[in-house]
Design an enzyme around this catalytic site. Structure first.
Site, PDB file in Angstrom:
ATOM      1  N   HIS A 194       0.926  -1.156  -0.048  1.00 42.89           N
ATOM      2  CA  HIS A 194      -0.012  -0.036  -0.040  1.00 42.89           C
ATOM      3  C   HIS A 194       0.870   1.347  -0.048  1.00 42.89           C
ATOM      4  CE1 HIS A 194      -4.037  -1.950   0.413  1.00 42.89           C
ATOM      5  NE2 HIS A 194      -3.304  -2.967   0.837  1.00 42.89           N
ATOM      6  N   HIS A 215       1.119  -8.235  -1.678  1.00 43.47           N
ATOM      7  CA  HIS A 215       0.461  -8.500  -3.006  1.00 43.47           C
ATOM      8  C   HIS A 215       0.918  -7.402  -4.136  1.00 43.47           C
ATOM      9  CE1 HIS A 215      -1.991  -5.054  -1.475  1.00 43.47           C
ATOM     10  NE2 HIS A 215      -2.474  -5.823  -0.537  1.00 43.47           N
ATOM     11  N   ARG A 226       9.484   5.853 -17.196  1.00 44.67           N
ATOM     12  CA  ARG A 226      10.267   6.870 -16.661  1.00 44.67           C
ATOM     13  C   ARG A 226      10.107   7.044 -15.004  1.00 44.67           C
ATOM     14  NH1 ARG A 226       8.605   8.864 -21.446  1.00 44.67           N
ATOM     15  NH2 ARG A 226       6.700   9.737 -20.540  1.00 44.67           N
ATOM     16  N   ASP A 247      -5.529 -15.002  -8.886  1.00 44.04           N
ATOM     17  CA  ASP A 247      -6.859 -15.128  -9.212  1.00 44.04           C
ATOM     18  C   ASP A 247      -7.433 -14.744 -10.470  1.00 44.04           C
ATOM     19  OD1 ASP A 247      -6.844 -12.604  -8.600  1.00 44.04           O
ATOM     20  OD2 ASP A 247      -8.638 -12.827  -7.180  1.00 44.04           O
ATOM     21  N   HIS A 250      -7.182 -10.076  -9.348  1.00 47.49           N
ATOM     22  CA  HIS A 250      -6.222  -9.079  -8.635  1.00 47.49           C
ATOM     23  C   HIS A 250      -4.959  -8.552  -9.969  1.00 47.49           C
ATOM     24  CE1 HIS A 250      -8.558  -9.889  -5.208  1.00 47.49           C
ATOM     25  NE2 HIS A 250      -7.737  -8.884  -4.557  1.00 47.49           N
ATOM     26  N   ASP A 272      -5.550 -13.875  -0.202  1.00 48.90           N
ATOM     27  CA  ASP A 272      -6.062 -12.378   0.441  1.00 48.90           C
ATOM     28  C   ASP A 272      -7.584 -12.671   0.455  1.00 48.90           C
ATOM     29  OD1 ASP A 272      -5.967  -9.710   0.675  1.00 48.90           O
ATOM     30  OD2 ASP A 272      -6.520  -8.989  -1.337  1.00 48.90           O
ATOM     31  N   LEU A 300     -12.122  -3.469  -5.378  1.00 54.42           N
ATOM     32  CA  LEU A 300     -11.754  -4.663  -5.402  1.00 54.42           C
ATOM     33  C   LEU A 300     -11.260  -4.893  -3.862  1.00 54.42           C
ATOM     34  CD1 LEU A 300     -11.181  -7.603  -6.561  1.00 54.42           C
ATOM     35  CD2 LEU A 300      -9.008  -6.589  -7.236  1.00 54.42           C
TER      36      LEU A 300
END
Length: 367
Positions: A194, A215, A226, A247, A250, A272, A300
């Protein structure tokens, strides 16, 4: 109790053995011998030609069997999640809590501790995914709880969960490196995720000791011509492994294939997985669609995977050889958390956590 498994093709983590038997005693593997020389344990299980492999390890899962542990942490929801995972080939899990208030995190720590105290098996510890992430890459996480860590935050985690928290996912560009080092020094494995880090920021954090990522592709700065981003840094850094959700939702299967060619044994599987929740008071809404879960806003927010489905997808959709796909679900996640000397192989002295896979991909876990 002593058990000998017979009539199976045995994948040890390195090779497939024919006409061999595996014996276990008191939770440990005691021998792998030719069938004619097998241990006389007095209790044999005929696997009828199935493939016997190291049981899978899922380092990121939110719930299962109609229970969402990450929102309603309890011994009951843990047991349901473990049962779901065992049904999908995983004997070991790292139940995960998304970015949320400290009360739920504390309840999750207490639930895991109580589960262990009651003799519960299959839970390796707690994975805190957040709250130290970049709001620009929050995905379905709740922004009101996202923040950069303070010394008080680190103290709180270590005081309340030092024995329970085993993984933390955080955005390295949002965290003081000294605070991250304190978590790692306490035995918590740090995953970058994240994150909107630049390539340089991510690579520097990897050089400074963060050797895992959560993930791959999802909720992280992408690889561009760039601006190589954190994906580029993960590809480029020789010490960094990453989990991936195989899956086809994702991550496109072609992206998994490309990543596998680049990363080789640095890429491993997670589910997940989550369960449906429509109670707005819990903070997170998980709505089941055909092959995924989404938030109330359609973002998602989780998968419908089991580890067996992830392995099968890697074989049938990505083109990864079966033996390597099995390692991605067992040996490589064990290595990511420093447990590769006990989990992820069928070898003498290793934990007797095994999965039998038949020709229809139906699985039975023995542990």
């Amino acid at each position: 109790m002593s058990v000998t498994f017979i009539n199976a093709r045995i994948f040890t983590g390195e090779e497939i053995l024919e006409d061999h038997a595996v014996s276990t005693r008191e939770g440990k593997i005691t021998s792998i011998r030719p069938y004619a020389e097998r241990e006389a344990t007095g209790n044999e299980i005929d696997l009828q030609g199935a493939l016997l492999a190291p049981a899978f390890i899922d380092l990121q899962i939110y719930g299962g069997n109609a229970h969402v542990f990450s929102l309603y942490p309890s011994v009951t929801s843990l047991a349901a999640t473990v049962a779901y995972s065992k049904g999908g080939g995983a004997a070991w899990i790292m139940p995960t809590v998304a970015t949320i208030g400290p009360e739920v995190m504390l309840d999750a720590m207490k639930a895991i501790r109580a589960y262990w105290e009651q003799g519960g098996q299959g839970v390796l510890g707690l994975h805190l995914e957040g709250p130290f992430m970049n709001p620009a890459k929050k995905g379905a996480h709740l922004e009101q709880y996202i923040h950069s860590p303070t010394q008080e935050d680190i103290n709180w985690i270590l005081e309340n969960g030092r024995d329970v928290v085993k993984i933390m996912t955080l955005a390295p560009e949002c965290c003081d490196p000294e605070l991250v080092r304190q978590l790692a020094a306490a035995g918590i494995v740090i995953f970058a995720g994240h994150s909107n880090a630049t390539y340089a920021q991510a690579y520097t954090s990897f050089d400074n000791g963060i050797h895992h990522a959560t993930h791959l592709f999802n909720a992280m700065s992408p690889l561009e011509s760039r601006a190589p981003g954190i994906v580029g840094a993960i590809y480029d850094h020789p010490l960094v492994s990453a989990s991936i959700v195989a899956d086809g939702v994702h991550v496109d299967f072609a992206s998994i294939r490309i990543s596998k060619k680049i990363m080789k044994d640095r890429l491993f599987l997670i589910t997940d997985a989550v369960e449906e929740n429509k109670d707005k008071e819990a903070g997170y809404i998980y709505i089941r669609e055909k092959d995924r879960y989404v938030s109330a806003g359609g973002v998602l927010s989780g998968s419908c995977l089991t580890m067996t489905k992830a392995v099968r997808n890697c074989v049938e959709q990505v083109g990864i050889p079966l033996e390597e796909a099995l390692r991605m679900a067992s040996l490589y996640p064990a290595r990511a958390i420093g447990r590769e000397q006990a989990l992820g192989r069928i070898a003498v002295g290793y934990d007797a956590a095994l999965v039998a896979i038949d020709s229809n991909w139906d699985t039975t876990v023995y542990c």
